[in-house]
Design a protein around this motif. Structure first.
Motif, PDB file in Angstrom:
ATOM      1  N   ILE A 158       4.691  -2.756  -4.762  1.00  0.00           N
ATOM      2  CA  ILE A 158       5.448  -2.856  -3.526  1.00  0.00           C
ATOM      3  C   ILE A 158       4.802  -1.851  -2.584  1.00  0.00           C
ATOM      4  O   ILE A 158       4.601  -0.685  -2.940  1.00  0.00           O
ATOM      5  N   LEU A 159       4.469  -2.299  -1.387  1.00  0.00           N
ATOM      6  CA  LEU A 159       3.752  -1.453  -0.435  1.00  0.00           C
ATOM      7  C   LEU A 159       4.650  -1.060   0.732  1.00  0.00           C
ATOM      8  O   LEU A 159       5.316  -1.917   1.321  1.00  0.00           O
ATOM      9  N   VAL A 160       4.656   0.217   1.038  1.00  0.00           N
ATOM     10  CA  VAL A 160       5.336   0.724   2.222  1.00  0.00           C
ATOM     11  C   VAL A 160       4.262   1.442   3.031  1.00  0.00           C
ATOM     12  O   VAL A 160       3.823   2.523   2.668  1.00  0.00           O
ATOM     13  N   GLY A 161       3.828   0.795   4.108  1.00  0.00           N
ATOM     14  CA  GLY A 161       2.705   1.302   4.893  1.00  0.00           C
ATOM     15  C   GLY A 161       3.085   2.116   6.104  1.00  0.00           C
ATOM     16  O   GLY A 161       2.266   2.335   6.994  1.00  0.00           O
ATOM     17  N   GLU A 162       4.322   2.551   6.164  1.00  0.00           N
ATOM     18  CA  GLU A 162       4.776   3.400   7.264  1.00  0.00           C
ATOM     19  C   GLU A 162       5.541   4.582   6.684  1.00  0.00           C
ATOM     20  O   GLU A 162       6.135   4.479   5.616  1.00  0.00           O
ATOM     21  N   ASN A 163       5.541   5.674   7.409  1.00  0.00           N
ATOM     22  CA  ASN A 163       6.204   6.883   6.927  1.00  0.00           C
ATOM     23  C   ASN A 163       7.675   6.852   7.331  1.00  0.00           C
ATOM     24  O   ASN A 163       8.139   7.638   8.133  1.00  0.00           O
ATOM     25  N   ASP A 164       8.408   5.911   6.738  1.00  0.00           N
ATOM     26  CA  ASP A 164       9.810   5.693   7.074  1.00  0.00           C
ATOM     27  C   ASP A 164      10.601   5.520   5.771  1.00  0.00           C
ATOM     28  O   ASP A 164      10.488   4.486   5.111  1.00  0.00           O
ATOM     29  N   PRO A 165      11.418   6.507   5.396  1.00  0.00           N
ATOM     30  CA  PRO A 165      12.177   6.421   4.146  1.00  0.00           C
ATOM     31  C   PRO A 165      13.084   5.191   4.069  1.00  0.00           C
ATOM     32  O   PRO A 165      13.319   4.666   2.984  1.00  0.00           O
ATOM     33  N   GLN A 166      13.586   4.720   5.201  1.00  0.00           N
ATOM     34  CA  GLN A 166      14.450   3.543   5.210  1.00  0.00           C
ATOM     35  C   GLN A 166      13.707   2.309   4.690  1.00  0.00           C
ATOM     36  O   GLN A 166      14.279   1.480   3.998  1.00  0.00           O
ATOM     37  N   LEU A 167      12.418   2.207   4.993  1.00  0.00           N
ATOM     38  CA  LEU A 167      11.627   1.075   4.505  1.00  0.00           C
ATOM     39  C   LEU A 167      11.526   1.077   2.981  1.00  0.00           C
ATOM     40  O   LEU A 167      11.503   0.017   2.362  1.00  0.00           O
ATOM     41  N   ILE A 168      11.459   2.262   2.394  1.00  0.00           N
ATOM     42  CA  ILE A 168      11.417   2.347   0.931  1.00  0.00           C
ATOM     43  C   ILE A 168      12.703   1.759   0.363  1.00  0.00           C
ATOM     44  O   ILE A 168      12.674   0.942  -0.563  1.00  0.00           O
ATOM     45  N   ALA A 169      13.828   2.139   0.910  1.00  0.00           N
ATOM     46  CA  ALA A 169      15.117   1.631   0.435  1.00  0.00           C
ATOM     47  C   ALA A 169      15.215   0.114   0.609  1.00  0.00           C
ATOM     48  O   ALA A 169      15.754  -0.577  -0.248  1.00  0.00           O
ATOM     49  N   GLU A 170      14.667  -0.406   1.706  1.00  0.00           N
ATOM     50  CA  GLU A 170      14.729  -1.847   1.963  1.00  0.00           C
ATOM     51  C   GLU A 170      13.801  -2.644   1.053  1.00  0.00           C
ATOM     52  O   GLU A 170      14.146  -3.730   0.599  1.00  0.00           O
ATOM     53  N   ARG A 171      12.615  -2.125   0.794  1.00  0.00           N
ATOM     54  CA  ARG A 171      11.622  -2.883   0.033  1.00  0.00           C
ATOM     55  C   ARG A 171      11.686  -2.668  -1.470  1.00  0.00           C
ATOM     56  O   ARG A 171      11.131  -3.423  -2.236  1.00  0.00           O
ATOM     57  N   PHE A 172      12.374  -1.611  -1.852  1.00  0.00           N
ATOM     58  CA  PHE A 172      12.446  -1.321  -3.271  1.00  0.00           C
ATOM     59  C   PHE A 172      13.902  -1.136  -3.665  1.00  0.00           C
ATOM     60  O   PHE A 172      14.490  -0.089  -3.471  1.00  0.00           O
ATOM     61  N   PRO A 173      14.512  -2.150  -4.247  1.00  0.00           N
ATOM     62  CA  PRO A 173      15.948  -2.113  -4.524  1.00  0.00           C
ATOM     63  C   PRO A 173      16.406  -0.982  -5.447  1.00  0.00           C
ATOM     64  O   PRO A 173      17.529  -0.556  -5.377  1.00  0.00           O
ATOM     65  N   PHE A 174      15.513  -0.481  -6.320  1.00  0.00           N
ATOM     66  CA  PHE A 174      15.907   0.613  -7.214  1.00  0.00           C
ATOM     67  C   PHE A 174      16.085   1.932  -6.475  1.00  0.00           C
ATOM     68  O   PHE A 174      16.654   2.859  -6.998  1.00  0.00           O
ATOM     69  N   ALA A 175      15.592   2.018  -5.233  1.00  0.00           N
ATOM     70  CA  ALA A 175      15.628   3.285  -4.496  1.00  0.00           C
ATOM     71  C   ALA A 175      17.062   3.696  -4.146  1.00  0.00           C
ATOM     72  O   ALA A 175      17.388   4.866  -4.119  1.00  0.00           O
ATOM     73  N   GLU A 176      17.927   2.745  -3.885  1.00  0.00           N
ATOM     74  CA  GLU A 176      19.281   3.068  -3.510  1.00  0.00           C
ATOM     75  C   GLU A 176      20.132   3.355  -4.742  1.00  0.00           C
ATOM     76  O   GLU A 176      20.037   2.664  -5.749  1.00  0.00           O
ATOM     77  N   GLY A 177      20.956   4.372  -4.641  1.00  0.00           N
ATOM     78  CA  GLY A 177      21.895   4.677  -5.707  1.00  0.00           C
ATOM     79  C   GLY A 177      21.305   5.402  -6.898  1.00  0.00           C
ATOM     80  O   GLY A 177      21.952   5.545  -7.910  1.00  0.00           O
ATOM     81  N   HIS A 178      20.048   5.859  -6.798  1.00  0.00           N
ATOM     82  CA  HIS A 178      19.438   6.583  -7.924  1.00  0.00           C
ATOM     83  C   HIS A 178      18.962   7.921  -7.472  1.00  0.00           C
ATOM     84  O   HIS A 178      18.572   8.161  -6.414  1.00  0.00           O
TER      85      HIS A 178
END
Length: 103
Positions: free
Chosen positions: A83-103
């Motif tokens: 999964i690629l996040v090509g911008e320095n935006d933490p919100q994009l990580i949460a949107e593109r990677f479902p495991f990011a939220e709640g952990h």
């Protein structure tokens, strides 16, 4: 002196493999970060982190967080290997990677 360092590195290889295996067994995702600052642009465009080989061999999900032009991003994109996040935006990580939220 170089030969001594090489020997020490080789003799420790088994221990490194054991530690890598232990770490990989206890994580849900492998995170690979590359700096976004312009000063690092040449390095990002032409280099590949050695840990990427271990990450790819693990079969685990990989999250690449770095510039879109990075060599690692190109490799991972061309093989749909992360999964690629090509911008320095933490919100994009949460949107593109479902495991990011709640952990």
């Amino acid at each position: 002196m170089t030969y001594i360092r090489a020997f020490l590195s080789l003799s420790c290889l088994g221990e490194v493999r054991k530690k890598s295996k232990l770490i990989l067994e206890n994580v849900d995702v492998l995170y690979h970060y590359f700096p976004f600052e312009k000063i690092h642009a040449p390095l990002a465009a032409f280099s590949m982190a050695t840990k990427l080989v271990t990450y790819l061999g693990s079969g685990m999900p990989i999250l690449f967080h770095g510039p879109k032009y990075a060599a690692a991003a190109d490799l991972l994109r061309s093989h749909a290997a992360a999964i690629l996040v090509g911008e320095n935006d933490p919100q994009l990580i949460a949107e593109r990677f479902p495991f990011a939220e709640g952990h």
